[in-house]
Scaffold this motif. Structure first.
Motif, PDB file in Angstrom:
ATOM      1  N   VAL A   1      41.851  31.947  31.498  1.00  0.00           N
ATOM      2  CA  VAL A   1      41.320  31.664  30.172  1.00  0.00           C
ATOM      3  C   VAL A   1      40.501  30.506  30.342  1.00  0.00           C
ATOM      4  N   ARG A   2      39.329  30.564  29.454  1.00  0.00           N
ATOM      5  CA  ARG A   2      38.472  29.142  29.297  1.00  0.00           C
ATOM      6  C   ARG A   2      38.781  28.841  27.776  1.00  0.00           C
ATOM      7  N   VAL A   3      38.935  27.598  27.880  1.00  0.00           N
ATOM      8  CA  VAL A   3      39.069  26.781  26.440  1.00  0.00           C
ATOM      9  C   VAL A   3      37.620  26.388  26.077  1.00  0.00           C
ATOM     10  N   GLU A   4      37.361  27.287  24.835  1.00  0.00           N
ATOM     11  CA  GLU A   4      35.954  27.076  24.257  1.00  0.00           C
ATOM     12  C   GLU A   4      35.833  25.585  23.482  1.00  0.00           C
ATOM     13  N   ALA A   5      34.600  24.966  23.137  1.00  0.00           N
ATOM     14  CA  ALA A   5      34.504  24.040  22.373  1.00  0.00           C
ATOM     15  C   ALA A   5      35.644  23.742  21.032  1.00  0.00           C
ATOM     16  N   ASP A   6      35.516  24.988  20.259  1.00  0.00           N
ATOM     17  CA  ASP A   6      36.286  25.025  19.089  1.00  0.00           C
ATOM     18  C   ASP A   6      37.638  25.482  19.417  1.00  0.00           C
ATOM     19  N   GLY A   7      38.163  25.258  20.679  1.00  0.00           N
ATOM     20  CA  GLY A   7      39.537  25.596  20.716  1.00  0.00           C
ATOM     21  C   GLY A   7      39.942  26.951  20.996  1.00  0.00           C
ATOM     22  N   ARG A   8      39.192  27.994  20.928  1.00  0.00           N
ATOM     23  CA  ARG A   8      39.310  29.406  21.141  1.00  0.00           C
ATOM     24  C   ARG A   8      39.728  29.467  22.737  1.00  0.00           C
ATOM     25  N   ARG A   9      40.628  30.430  23.117  1.00  0.00           N
ATOM     26  CA  ARG A   9      40.703  30.938  24.462  1.00  0.00           C
ATOM     27  C   ARG A   9      39.958  32.288  24.937  1.00  0.00           C
ATOM     28  N   THR A  10      39.076  32.218  25.689  1.00  0.00           N
ATOM     29  CA  THR A  10      38.342  33.349  26.171  1.00  0.00           C
ATOM     30  C   THR A  10      38.869  33.814  27.653  1.00  0.00           C
ATOM     31  N   PRO A  11      39.233  35.061  27.720  1.00  0.00           N
ATOM     32  CA  PRO A  11      39.672  35.488  28.932  1.00  0.00           C
ATOM     33  C   PRO A  11      38.412  35.655  30.031  1.00  0.00           C
ATOM     34  N   VAL A  12      38.800  34.924  31.394  1.00  0.00           N
ATOM     35  CA  VAL A  12      37.757  34.860  32.104  1.00  0.00           C
ATOM     36  C   VAL A  12      37.979  35.910  33.268  1.00  0.00           C
TER      37      VAL A  12
END
Length: 134
Positions: free
Chosen positions: A106-117
């Protein structure tokens, strides 16, 4: 090489390997000073350093990733992870986390959201990002 010569060679090699109970006669000392950045973690596995010099550590058993910054308190940047084990940063400076039990990155976005990679992986462990971002 004869069978006897191979056996002697194997026994000699095994004799050179120290046992698990081996203890050096003198204590081992560091060649430089040692600095403890933080304590109280459970099972540290992944470590990554961002462009600003902040150290990120994955506590596999606690399911968290923390940021250690000089002269600042420890900050938890991700929690509720399934055995985080590998950390890296992509070319945009976003944190990538390999979750061993979940079988994903997962990638941690600037706003703290986690996006599956990446997903559907069997026990992902370590991460590295190439100069091209792959």
């Amino acid at each position: 090489m004869s069978r006897l010569a191979r056996l002697v060679s194997l026994l000699f090699t095994a004799a050179l390997i120290p046992s698990a109970s081996y203890a050096p006669a003198q204590p081992i000392t560091a060649l430089a000073s040692v600095e403890i950045l933080a304590a109280g973690f459970g099972s540290l596995w992944g470590v990554a350093v961002d462009a600003a010099g902040n150290v990120y550590v994955a506590d596999r058993d606690a399911g968290t990733v923390a940021r250690l910054a000089p002269d600042q308190p420890r900050v938890r940047v991700a929690a509720g992870l399934q055995r985080p084990i590998g950390l890296a940063f992509d070319l945009d400076g976003r944190l990538l986390i390999a979750e061993e039990r979940a079988g994903r990155v997962v990638r941690v976005e600037a706003d703290g959201r986690r996006t599956p990679v990446m997903s559907d992986m069997k026990h992902p462990r370590w991460l590295a990002v190439s100069g091209t971002g792959r």
